[in-house]
Enzyme design. Structure first.
Site, PDB file in Angstrom:
ATOM      1  N   GLU A 176      12.362 -27.061 -14.983  1.00  0.00           N
ATOM      2  CA  GLU A 176      13.184 -28.262 -15.028  1.00  0.00           C
ATOM      3  C   GLU A 176      13.098 -29.097 -13.748  1.00  0.00           C
ATOM      4  OE1 GLU A 176      17.052 -26.739 -16.097  1.00  0.00           O
ATOM      5  OE2 GLU A 176      16.451 -26.346 -18.170  1.00  0.00           O
ATOM      6  N   GLU A 299      12.906 -22.171 -23.229  1.00  0.00           N
ATOM      7  CA  GLU A 299      14.361 -21.990 -23.243  1.00  0.00           C
ATOM      8  C   GLU A 299      14.931 -22.702 -24.456  1.00  0.00           C
ATOM      9  OE1 GLU A 299      16.776 -22.903 -19.895  1.00  0.00           O
ATOM     10  OE2 GLU A 299      15.407 -21.965 -18.442  1.00  0.00           O
TER      11      GLU A 299
END
Length: 358
Positions: A176, A299
């Site tokens: 991220e 994820e």
């Protein structure tokens, strides 16, 4: 002479066919690799824990692993994953608070990460390690040069430590990558941020490849800005040559999956519940899988709000799309609100969801 021309022509034709087959197989190899990985689980909030010494300076380095209320990772964790029929485990790792000012990783921390990786590999699992909560990877344009050099140094150290490990160990460059606290933190970023992520991804790949050994052909995972699944961000992602996998995160829809004050209901017959999920899978397939670039939803998950029936239907829907589009999915297990595995007992807390992940 005509006879020889025919023979030469036939041989040339065969060579062209063989070359075409070889190229086709090589291009498809990455998709087959991810297919073998199958679905799996994350071990979040363990080796990726941060900020321990800020509040408890007397703690030692290995206390980080248990500081976010999960027990030390042990063999039974991976035995349970293997016995459940899951093939892949993603082990998030934060390195930031285990490095000196020059970016040298602590031997104590590196040894613990290697110990955990070895336990997972011993259970015949595919293993992914990454750089997780690294605040030094915030996308500040004026810090790009320093950031790039540190990223290279970190991954060179990791790659050298694991240079003899085979393809079942996968490296994921960044988790991220974004600019925390900015208005563009979770929307996929500006074009400037997206291009910066591309350059950082290339630096990561080059650093690992330069370490030699098994790293020359190791599968490496790269992500979009903030690892989002939005088309605008995925379209700008540059995929380096070689064994590359695209890593994407998707907790969709947000109000069902993550928002504690959001809805507890999800209905596959409601377009408002399914639209974002379908768009994400369709985009991943059209931009990457169709071009023989594999994708892992590294994820995803939905919080337990006492809504088991809806969570089951939500996961069934994901698994149907994942199979349709050839995308590997890894459930985010943080040991609490997304928990599937009790890491203390090695027992599954939600066997129904685990069965769907197989």
């Amino acid at each position: 002479m005509k006879k020889w021309k025919k023979i030469i022509g036939a041989v040339a034709g065969i060579m062209i066919v063989l070359a075409t087959v070889f190229v086709y197989q090589r291009e498809k190899a990455a998709l087959h690799f991810v297919e073998r990985m199958g679905n799996g689980i994350n071990l979040g909030n363990s080796l990726d824990a941060t900020n321990l010494k800020e509040f408890n300076p007397e703690k030692n380095e290995l206390d980080y692993e248990i500081s976010w209320h999960n027990p030390p990772i042990d063999k039974k964790t991976f035995e349970a994953i293997h016995e459940a029929g899951l093939n892949t485990v993603r082990i998030p790792v934060t390195w930031e608070e285990h490095m000196d000012a020059d970016g040298n990783i602590s031997e104590v921390w590196m040894n613990r990460v290697q110990e955990v990786v070895d336990m997972a590999l011993a259970e015949d699992l595919y293993v992914i390690i990454n750089t997780h909560h690294e605040e030094w990877l915030d996308l500040h344009p004026d810090q790009e040069t320093e950031m790039t050099e540190r990223l290279r140094k970190v991954w060179l150290q990791i790659a050298e430590r694991f240079e003899e490990y085979d393809e079942k160990l996968i490296f994921e460059g960044m988790n991220e990558p974004r600019l925390r606290g900015s208005e563009h933190e979770w929307d996929g970023g500006t074009l400037e941020m997206q291009q910066m992520v591309n350059r950082l991804n290339h630096a990561f790949v080059q650093a690992v490849r330069s370490a030699g050994g098994e790293n020359t052909d190791r599968y490496l995972m790269i992500s979009t800005c903030a690892s989002v699944s939005f088309k605008e961000a995925l379209e700008t992602l540059e995929v380096p040559e070689g064994h590359i996998i695209v890593s994407v995160h998707a907790y969709l829809p947000y109000n069902f999956c993550q928002n504690e004050e959001g809805t507890v209901q999800w209905d596959r017959n409601n377009p408002e519940d399914t639209r974002e999920i379908e768009e994400a899978f369709e985009t991943m397939e059209s931009l990457f899988v169709k071009k023989d670039v594999p994708v892992i939803l590294s994820e995803f998950g939905c919080k337990d709000k006492g809504n088991q029936k809806d969570r089951v239907e939500w996961l069934k829907f994901h698994m149907e799309l994942a199979e349709k589009y050839g995308i590997c999915c890894l459930w985010w297990d943080n040991g609490s609100s997304y928990q599937l595995l009790d890491r203390t007992t090695g027992e599954w807390t939600n066997p129904e969801l685990v069965e769907l992940l197989r």
